[in-house]
Motif scaffolding. Structure first.
Motif: not given
Lengths: 276, 291
Positions: A110, A125, A128, A147, B20-21, B23-24
């Motif tokens: 993260f 991005i 995607m 995200g 989501l992290f 995926l994006f």
């Protein structure tokens, strides 16, 4: 000594007032010129308008579909921030309260979002988003923000949760509360102070973001405020009366918000920046 | 509660954010590296593997090189100006004798809540339309230069706008830093007969190094990826005089449809950003220990 002190104070105020004037000057010139007719504008950009000519505003509101764009910005910002608060606080809770290799790896994954700026992954991005048919959709924007921006909130929440003593949760567990009850009834209410910081920081960031809407939103009916404003500038690049009115219209929501919540915003920015 | 184990609810709590992290962000990072080895227009299914050719081309791309130089120039001037100005304002606005501190702080912070697009437009108007007349009226020749049309000046115009916008943010961080310094230290220094400059140099500044670290770091990162303000003010012109690295990447990818080449450039930019940030953190952290 006192005379010297007085002189110093006066000097200080003179410096501050000059500083403030320089800072406000651009605003001032934008506002007075947005209220001029075209011929008045051409004569001089410095004098005050002879009367409050509001036609620039009336026309601009119509031309840039101000109401609709404003609504789009509100929808995107509100849903993104709310969604981020929910998923980030949940994730941060478990990350803060669990020990183990997998947990550490997840946390550092993260965190990698801080090292890799959005701009260097924007191209994949977009690819995607296109593949998932999220282009040109408000909820598509929201999902991408969830995200990309959640890690900031996870980071801030995790730091905050670590300062909350475990004993409260342990008591609740002994009383037979489930994990969900503990999180929603006990932990979540305690997160209030950091939550308002996060709302301010991320709200500002998402509201003013230009690059992601530029890449993802293609039709004017979906434009956010910064994007609609930019497109307006590009289309009517010599109609200064309208451009300046658009500039003011685009700034108004945030300026009103700032003056009505200045204390919270200043606090939010300060504490967020120092922890981050 | 003391037992920390990965139960089903661990994954349930983490999954929404992580998926989501993933995926994006995570997949795009991986794909970014992959695309940079291909020639691809972004639309067709066919990608041609070209190995390191994109990177070789990046190194020979004169316009990208210029854009990079612009970005570095922008960064150095922006970081210095913004931090000096913010530090000065923070010092003035933490003096106990100033009445209406919050008002002043609010005004200096105000440009920060605006989008950079609007900031760029405000300054495009001010420097391109109003400044000439203002200069003529008050007799200052400086106001009458071609702020946006002169290739040697235009980049500095964008820096003025970005400094105006960003200063308030850093000012708040410095204010928080100064406020955290114990008052007794100042009192002791004043009793010892320390002059203001001396007090600033030997008390305020050393104790502000952590704030300085944060501010220099953040302002550098933000300048290296400058985009919005330049896009709104000059669009990269005149010629390529204000084109920044990111603007160049944007044009390459989305206007010339060279997705592979664009991602290769983005990766070069990323490497520079990472190297600069780590170098800064290491240097500034060492300073913190020294003092």
């Amino acid at each position: 000594m006192t005379v010297e002190k007085l002189l110093k104070t006066i000097l200080l105020y003179i410096i501050l007032i000059i500083g403030v004037s320089i800072f406000i000057a651009p605003f001032y010139f934008v506002i007075i010129n947005s209220l001029k007719t075209n011929s008045e504008y051409l004569v001089s950009k410095l004098v005050l308008p002879s009367s409050f000519y509001l036609d620039n505003y009336v026309a601009t509101i119509e031309m840039m579909k101000y109401g609709k764009t404003l609504l789009n910005s509100i929808i995107i910002t509100a849903f993104s921030v709310f969604g981020i608060l929910v998923i980030a606080s949940m994730a941060a809770y478990k990350i803060a309260r669990t020990k183990g290799i997998l947990n550490t790896i997840l946390f550092f994954l993260f965190l990698s979002v801080f090292v890799v700026p959005f701009q260097s992954v924007m191209i994949p991005i977009v690819v995607m988003a296109r593949r998932l048919s999220l282009m040109n959709k408000l909820y598509g924007m929201v999902l991408v923000y969830l995200g990309l921006v959640s890690p900031t909130a996870i980071f801030l929440y995790r730091g905050f949760i670590q300062t909350i003593p475990l004993s409260l949760e342990e008591c609740a567990q002994i009383d037979g509360a489930s994990v969900y009850q503990i999180f929603f009834r006990i932990v979540l209410p305690l997160l209030k102070p950091i939550t308002s910081t996060i709302i301010i920081l991320l709200g500002l960031q998402i509201w003013n973001d230009f690059l992601l809407p530029l890449l993802m939103l293609q039709t004017p009916k979906n434009y956010t405020l910064p994007l609609a404003t930019m497109r307006f500038f590009q289309t009517y690049n010599t109609a200064w009366g309208n451009i300046l009115a658009a500039t003011v219209l685009s700034s108004i929501p945030m300026i009103i918000l700032f003056f009505s919540a200045q204390k919270q915003i200043v606090q939010g920015v300060t504490s967020g920046a120092i922890k981050g | 509660m003391k037992k920390h184990y990965y139960s089903a609810d661990y994954f349930l709590f983490i999954l929404p954010a992580f998926s989501l992290f993933f995926l994006f962000f995570l997949i795009p990072v991986f794909n970014g590296v992959r695309y940079s080895f291909f020639e691809w227009n972004g639309i067709s299914a066919a990608k041609t593997f070209v190995g390191l050719e994109n990177f070789r081309n990046v190194l020979n791309d004169k316009i990208f090189f210029e854009a990079f130089k612009n970005t570095l120039k922008f960064t150095v001037v922006h970081v210095l100006t913004v931090n000096l100005l913010a530090l000065l304002l923070a010092t003035l606005l933490t003096k106990p004798s100033v009445v209406g501190r919050n008002f002043f702080r609010g005004i200096f912070f105000l440009p920060n809540v605006l989008s950079l697009i609007v900031v760029g437009q405000i300054w495009k108007f001010f420097l391109g339309q109003a400044s000439f007349e203002l200069g003529k009226k008050i007799g200052v020749a400086l106001f009458q230069i071609g702020w946006l049309s002169d290739p040697h000046v235009a980049l500095y115009s964008t820096i003025i706008a970005s400094v105006w916008q960003a200063t308030g943010w850093y000012m708040l961080i410095y204010i928080a830093g100064i406020t955290a310094i114990p008052r007794e230290l100042y009192e002791a220094a004043t009793i010892d007969g320390g002059r203001q400059v001396f007090v600033f140099r030997h008390i305020t500044l050393p104790l502000l190094i952590p704030s300085l670290t944060i501010c220099i770091f953040l302002s550098t990162i933000n300048s290296l990826r400058v985009f919005d303000i330049v896009y709104a003010m000059t669009g990269g012109g005149p010629g390529h005089a204000t084109e920044t690295a990111l603007l160049n990447i944007y044009n390459t990818t989305f206007n010339s449809f060279k997705y592979g080449y664009g991602t290769a450039k983005a990766i070069v930019l990323l490497i520079v950003i990472i190297v600069v940030s780590f170098a800064q953190i290491i240097l500034l952290k060492r300073k913190e220990v020294d003092l």
